[in-house]
Design a protein around this motif. Structure first.
Motif, PDB file in Angstrom:
ATOM      1  N   GLU A   6     -30.665 -44.801 -12.796  1.00 19.58           N
ATOM      2  CA  GLU A   6     -31.704 -45.831 -12.734  1.00 19.58           C
ATOM      3  C   GLU A   6     -31.805 -46.454 -11.346  1.00 19.58           C
ATOM      4  OE1 GLU A   6     -31.115 -48.694 -15.862  1.00 19.58           O
ATOM      5  OE2 GLU A   6     -30.998 -47.127 -17.388  1.00 19.58           O
ATOM      6  N   ASN A   7     -30.732 -46.405 -10.573  1.00 19.84           N
ATOM      7  CA  ASN A   7     -30.728 -47.016  -9.248  1.00 19.84           C
ATOM      8  C   ASN A   7     -31.746 -46.398  -8.306  1.00 19.84           C
ATOM      9  OD1 ASN A   7     -28.347 -49.053  -8.970  1.00 19.84           O
ATOM     10  ND2 ASN A   7     -27.555 -47.365 -10.188  1.00 19.84           N
ATOM     11  N   TRP A   8     -32.041 -45.124  -8.474  1.00 19.99           N
ATOM     12  CA  TRP A   8     -32.998 -44.476  -7.579  1.00 19.99           C
ATOM     13  C   TRP A   8     -34.407 -45.023  -7.797  1.00 19.99           C
ATOM     14  CZ3 TRP A   8     -28.385 -42.309  -8.362  1.00 19.99           C
ATOM     15  CH2 TRP A   8     -27.796 -41.607  -7.314  1.00 19.99           C
ATOM     16  N   GLY A   9     -34.679 -45.565  -8.980  1.00 21.80           N
ATOM     17  CA  GLY A   9     -36.024 -46.015  -9.330  1.00 21.80           C
ATOM     18  C   GLY A   9     -36.591 -47.133  -8.480  1.00 21.80           C
ATOM     19  N   THR A  10     -35.779 -47.785  -7.673  1.00 22.52           N
ATOM     20  CA  THR A  10     -36.297 -48.855  -6.797  1.00 22.52           C
ATOM     21  C   THR A  10     -36.072 -48.533  -5.324  1.00 22.52           C
ATOM     22  OG1 THR A  10     -34.199 -50.046  -7.046  1.00 22.52           O
ATOM     23  CG2 THR A  10     -36.002 -50.688  -8.531  1.00 22.52           C
ATOM     24  N   GLN A  11     -35.768 -47.289  -5.026  1.00 22.91           N
ATOM     25  CA  GLN A  11     -35.522 -46.892  -3.637  1.00 22.91           C
ATOM     26  C   GLN A  11     -36.776 -46.254  -3.048  1.00 22.91           C
ATOM     27  OE1 GLN A  11     -32.453 -47.761  -2.250  1.00 22.91           O
ATOM     28  NE2 GLN A  11     -32.398 -48.760  -4.254  1.00 22.91           N
ATOM     29  N   LYS A  12     -37.215 -46.767  -1.930  1.00 22.74           N
ATOM     30  CA  LYS A  12     -38.450 -46.297  -1.301  1.00 22.74           C
ATOM     31  C   LYS A  12     -38.439 -44.789  -1.060  1.00 22.74           C
ATOM     32  CE  LYS A  12     -41.821 -47.159   2.308  1.00 22.74           C
ATOM     33  NZ  LYS A  12     -42.838 -46.562   1.447  1.00 22.74           N
ATOM     34  N   ALA A 121     -23.297 -49.743 -10.183  1.00 20.57           N
ATOM     35  CA  ALA A 121     -23.678 -50.399  -8.931  1.00 20.57           C
ATOM     36  C   ALA A 121     -22.700 -50.049  -7.814  1.00 20.57           C
ATOM     37  CB  ALA A 121     -23.745 -51.917  -9.121  1.00 20.57           C
ATOM     38  N   ASP A 122     -21.417 -50.057  -8.129  1.00 21.46           N
ATOM     39  CA  ASP A 122     -20.411 -49.726  -7.119  1.00 21.46           C
ATOM     40  C   ASP A 122     -20.549 -48.270  -6.678  1.00 21.46           C
ATOM     41  OD1 ASP A 122     -17.875 -50.810  -5.762  1.00 21.46           O
ATOM     42  OD2 ASP A 122     -17.183 -48.920  -6.622  1.00 21.46           O
ATOM     43  N   ALA A 123     -20.751 -47.359  -7.616  1.00 22.52           N
ATOM     44  CA  ALA A 123     -20.919 -45.946  -7.273  1.00 22.52           C
ATOM     45  C   ALA A 123     -22.181 -45.742  -6.443  1.00 22.52           C
ATOM     46  CB  ALA A 123     -20.964 -45.099  -8.539  1.00 22.52           C
ATOM     47  N   PHE A 124     -23.266 -46.404  -6.822  1.00 24.20           N
ATOM     48  CA  PHE A 124     -24.509 -46.222  -6.080  1.00 24.20           C
ATOM     49  C   PHE A 124     -24.409 -46.783  -4.663  1.00 24.20           C
ATOM     50  CE2 PHE A 124     -28.992 -47.076  -4.975  1.00 24.20           C
ATOM     51  CZ  PHE A 124     -29.448 -45.768  -5.027  1.00 24.20           C
ATOM     52  N   SER A 125     -23.533 -47.747  -4.469  1.00 23.58           N
ATOM     53  CA  SER A 125     -23.379 -48.292  -3.116  1.00 23.58           C
ATOM     54  C   SER A 125     -22.938 -47.207  -2.135  1.00 23.58           C
ATOM     55  CB  SER A 125     -22.408 -49.477  -3.103  1.00 23.58           C
ATOM     56  OG  SER A 125     -21.076 -49.059  -3.343  1.00 23.58           O
TER      57      SER A 125
END
Length: 179
Positions: A6-12, A121-125
């Motif tokens: 889901e983290n990719w969904g807000t990355q330009k 969140a930590d992994a996506f960082s």
């Protein structure tokens, strides 16, 4: 892993691959992406405390060592006192309507939702630091997390990927609660 995605969904860089204006073909502007993130983080502090309140209530029920002799509303009020922001509405009874407490496979494990947020969140960082499409980071995640399944203790696998135990810093930053 699905929550991490889901983290990719807000990355330009990700959105630019497909999120285009239907007439002009223009990519989403950084300002509009910021609005999406801000909307996602609206009341993040309240939502986080509310989720912790549910987790606390879940654990209080499943930590009883003898039959409960209190009325359910009294038990709930005492159980969630440390996380309560607003008083319970008269007649409210979370325990009988919040199915995660006794059904759905989460009994005594609802806290796992918040823990999963910390982990994702930590992994996506790492992906943010190295680049969201960085092949080396993706390969390490696949090798150390996805391909291992339940073959080792989860924290051992996570440390092999990340190099250390997770912290809540990335979650607080992502949700706008840490500047």
């Amino acid at each position: 892993p699905s929550q991490l995605m889901e983290n990719w969904g807000t990355q330009k860089e990700f959105l630019d691959l497909f999120a285009k204006h239907y007439k002009t073909g223009e990519n989403l502007s950084p300002e509009l992406i910021k609005k999406l993130v801000d909307a996602e983080n609206f009341q993040a502090g309240y939502s986080s405390i509310r989720q912790l309140m549910f987790a606390i209530l879940d654990m209080k029920w499943h930590s009883l060592t003898s039959p409960n002799t209190l009325d359910v509303p009294v038990f709930e009020t005492q159980a969630i006192a440390e996380a309560e922001i607003f008083p319970m509405a008269p007649g409210m009874n979370t325990s009988v309507v919040f199915s995660h407490i006794f059904g759905g496979g989460y009994a005594a494990g609802y806290y796992g939702y918040k823990w999963a947020e910390v982990l994702d969140a930590d992994a996506f960082s790492v992906f943010k630091k190295e680049g969201i499409f960085d092949a080396k980071t993706a390969s390490s995640f696949r090798k150390n997390i996805l391909s291992k399944g339940g073959s080792a203790k989860p924290m051992e696998l996570y440390i092999k990927f990340r190099g250390h135990e997770p912290t809540m810093d990335a979650l607080l930053e992502r949700s706008g609660m840490k500047q």
